[in-house]
Design a protein around this motif. Sequence first.
Motif, mmCIF file in Angstrom:
data_model
loop_
_atom_site.group_PDB
_atom_site.id
_atom_site.type_symbol
_atom_site.label_atom_id
_atom_site.label_comp_id
_atom_site.label_asym_id
_atom_site.label_seq_id
_atom_site.Cartn_x
_atom_site.Cartn_y
_atom_site.Cartn_z
ATOM 1 N N TYR A 136 7.320 -20.690 -9.783
ATOM 2 C CA TYR A 136 6.682 -19.372 -9.736
ATOM 3 C C TYR A 136 5.576 -19.205 -10.782
ATOM 4 O O TYR A 136 4.904 -18.179 -10.808
ATOM 5 N N ILE A 137 5.412 -20.201 -11.651
ATOM 6 C CA ILE A 137 4.346 -20.135 -12.654
ATOM 7 C C ILE A 137 3.114 -20.850 -12.123
ATOM 8 O O ILE A 137 3.181 -22.023 -11.755
ATOM 9 N N ARG A 138 1.999 -20.134 -12.083
ATOM 10 C CA ARG A 138 0.755 -20.698 -11.566
ATOM 11 C C ARG A 138 -0.333 -20.589 -12.620
ATOM 12 O O ARG A 138 -0.333 -19.664 -13.437
ATOM 13 N N PRO A 139 -1.282 -21.531 -12.617
ATOM 14 C CA PRO A 139 -2.362 -21.520 -13.612
ATOM 15 C C PRO A 139 -3.166 -20.226 -13.573
ATOM 16 O O PRO A 139 -3.348 -19.619 -12.506
ATOM 17 N N ASP A 140 -3.622 -19.810 -14.732
ATOM 18 C CA ASP A 140 -4.525 -18.666 -14.899
ATOM 19 C C ASP A 140 -3.896 -17.336 -14.505
ATOM 20 O O ASP A 140 -4.611 -16.367 -14.225
ATOM 21 N N GLU A 141 -2.575 -17.268 -14.480
ATOM 22 C CA GLU A 141 -1.905 -15.995 -14.218
ATOM 23 C C GLU A 141 -1.239 -15.495 -15.496
ATOM 24 O O GLU A 141 -1.126 -16.218 -16.494
ATOM 25 N N THR A 142 -0.809 -14.237 -15.465
ATOM 26 C CA THR A 142 -0.108 -13.639 -16.592
ATOM 27 C C THR A 142 1.362 -13.497 -16.238
ATOM 28 O O THR A 142 1.704 -12.943 -15.190
ATOM 29 N N ILE A 143 2.218 -14.006 -17.101
ATOM 30 C CA ILE A 143 3.656 -13.949 -16.855
ATOM 31 C C ILE A 143 4.350 -13.205 -17.990
ATOM 32 O O ILE A 143 3.838 -13.125 -19.107
ATOM 33 N N PHE A 144 5.500 -12.669 -17.699
ATOM 34 C CA PHE A 144 6.355 -12.054 -18.714
ATOM 35 C C PHE A 144 7.593 -12.916 -18.854
ATOM 36 O O PHE A 144 8.218 -13.284 -17.853
ATOM 37 N N ILE A 145 7.965 -13.236 -20.082
ATOM 38 C CA ILE A 145 9.162 -14.030 -20.361
ATOM 39 C C ILE A 145 10.149 -13.165 -21.136
ATOM 40 O O ILE A 145 9.865 -12.739 -22.257
ATOM 41 N N ASP A 146 11.291 -12.919 -20.558
ATOM 42 C CA ASP A 146 12.317 -12.068 -21.151
ATOM 43 C C ASP A 146 12.955 -12.736 -22.374
ATOM 44 O O ASP A 146 12.718 -13.916 -22.660
ATOM 45 N N CYS A 147 13.797 -11.987 -23.068
ATOM 46 C CA CYS A 147 14.483 -12.527 -24.242
ATOM 47 C C CYS A 147 15.730 -13.301 -23.826
ATOM 48 O O CYS A 147 16.050 -13.417 -22.641
ATOM 49 N N GLY A 148 16.445 -13.843 -24.795
ATOM 50 C CA GLY A 148 17.659 -14.599 -24.524
ATOM 51 C C GLY A 148 17.445 -16.091 -24.640
ATOM 52 O O GLY A 148 16.375 -16.559 -25.044
ATOM 53 N N THR A 149 18.460 -16.857 -24.280
ATOM 54 C CA THR A 149 18.391 -18.310 -24.434
ATOM 55 C C THR A 149 18.013 -19.036 -23.147
ATOM 56 O O THR A 149 17.493 -20.140 -23.191
ATOM 57 N N THR A 150 18.280 -18.425 -21.997
ATOM 58 C CA THR A 150 18.009 -19.100 -20.725
ATOM 59 C C THR A 150 16.534 -19.421 -20.560
ATOM 60 O O THR A 150 16.152 -20.566 -20.262
ATOM 61 N N LEU A 151 15.677 -18.430 -20.753
ATOM 62 C CA LEU A 151 14.251 -18.603 -20.458
ATOM 63 C C LEU A 151 13.509 -19.434 -21.497
ATOM 64 O O LEU A 151 12.355 -19.807 -21.282
ATOM 65 N N ALA A 152 14.172 -19.745 -22.602
ATOM 66 C CA ALA A 152 13.557 -20.668 -23.570
ATOM 67 C C ALA A 152 13.339 -22.026 -22.903
ATOM 68 O O ALA A 152 12.355 -22.724 -23.192
ATOM 69 N N TYR A 153 14.239 -22.406 -22.002
ATOM 70 C CA TYR A 153 14.079 -23.675 -21.281
ATOM 71 C C TYR A 153 12.875 -23.620 -20.344
ATOM 72 O O TYR A 153 12.170 -24.612 -20.167
ATOM 73 N N LEU A 154 12.628 -22.467 -19.753
ATOM 74 C CA LEU A 154 11.478 -22.323 -18.864
ATOM 75 C C LEU A 154 10.177 -22.535 -19.626
ATOM 76 O O LEU A 154 9.251 -23.207 -19.144
ATOM 77 N N VAL A 155 10.102 -21.977 -20.820
ATOM 78 C CA VAL A 155 8.896 -22.145 -21.642
ATOM 79 C C VAL A 155 8.649 -23.614 -21.933
ATOM 80 O O VAL A 155 7.515 -24.102 -21.855
ATOM 81 N N GLU A 156 9.708 -24.339 -22.262
ATOM 82 C CA GLU A 156 9.570 -25.759 -22.578
ATOM 83 C C GLU A 156 9.034 -26.551 -21.381
ATOM 84 O O GLU A 156 8.375 -27.578 -21.547
ATOM 85 N N MET A 157 9.300 -26.070 -20.173
ATOM 86 C CA MET A 157 8.906 -26.801 -18.968
ATOM 87 C C MET A 157 7.473 -26.529 -18.517
ATOM 88 O O MET A 157 6.952 -27.258 -17.672
ATOM 89 N N ILE A 158 6.840 -25.527 -19.056
ATOM 90 C CA ILE A 158 5.468 -25.228 -18.652
ATOM 91 C C ILE A 158 4.564 -26.391 -19.064
ATOM 92 O O ILE A 158 4.543 -26.782 -20.232
ATOM 93 N N PRO A 159 3.821 -26.967 -18.127
ATOM 94 C CA PRO A 159 2.962 -28.109 -18.466
ATOM 95 C C PRO A 159 1.984 -27.772 -19.590
ATOM 96 O O PRO A 159 1.437 -26.669 -19.639
ATOM 97 N N ALA A 160 1.781 -28.716 -20.479
ATOM 98 C CA ALA A 160 0.932 -28.489 -21.648
ATOM 99 C C ALA A 160 -0.502 -28.169 -21.270
ATOM 100 O O ALA A 160 -1.213 -27.483 -22.011
#
Length: 244
Positions: free
Chosen positions: A91-115
């Motif tokens: 669901y993450i696409r280039p040049d878009e704006t996303i919101f990342i909630d708090c907690g421990t689950t979504l920390a893994y999502l951040v790590e997976m975003i391509p550099a």
Amino acid sequence: MMSRKAVRVSALTEALSQRRVLHIRDAALLLDVSEMTVRRDVSENPGLFGYFGGHIVPAMDLESDGPYELAKAADSHARAKQDACTHALKYIRPDETIFIDCGTTLAYLVEMIPADMPVMAVCYALNIADRLTRKPNISVVMLGGLYHPSSASFSGSSGLDSLDELGINVAFLSAAGVDQKRGATCAYFHEAQIKRKVMSLARKNVLVTDSSKIGKLKPAFFGEIDRFDAIVTENGELSLSSAA
């Protein structure tokens, strides 16, 4: 006469008594030493300081008896959380704006975003912000306000007002409980307020959670099941009618 280390520890303790949270970079500048020295001082004084997500907090803030503690939740169902984020990554696409909630689950999502993926990310939690700032092509918007040690997050009218000025394509939400009849819930009411505001603004709302949360109910309600465009667990995307 106090040693240099004792002077640093005293200065750091005083700074935290006023701010409650201090990035290691700012602590190094304050003490006029290297970040390595600050890390060493923190690790040698576990009774005074806690180190979390690139930030220093008073040790007592990581030792509360609250129902949900970020530091203790970090390793809970870690593999399931990671797998859920793997499914949500699409669901993450280039040049878009996303919101990342708090907690421990979504920390893994951040790590997976391509550099190399350019994205603007909005967040309000220290552990999420710390990971986002390590990605060279991610622009970070941090919502401010009152600091809550239990979830290492911020809340307040200033942060909520800032959301009105942002165009959010996809909001990634986390929950401590997902019940078909009562919807998505979390442990803290300040988080629920932010989640509800974001959900009212985002084009698409994606709930990312591990299956251990399905069927549970926590005190702070923030969204009916049909308010989410997708609910993702380690098993993939759930049918909204079966999220119970």
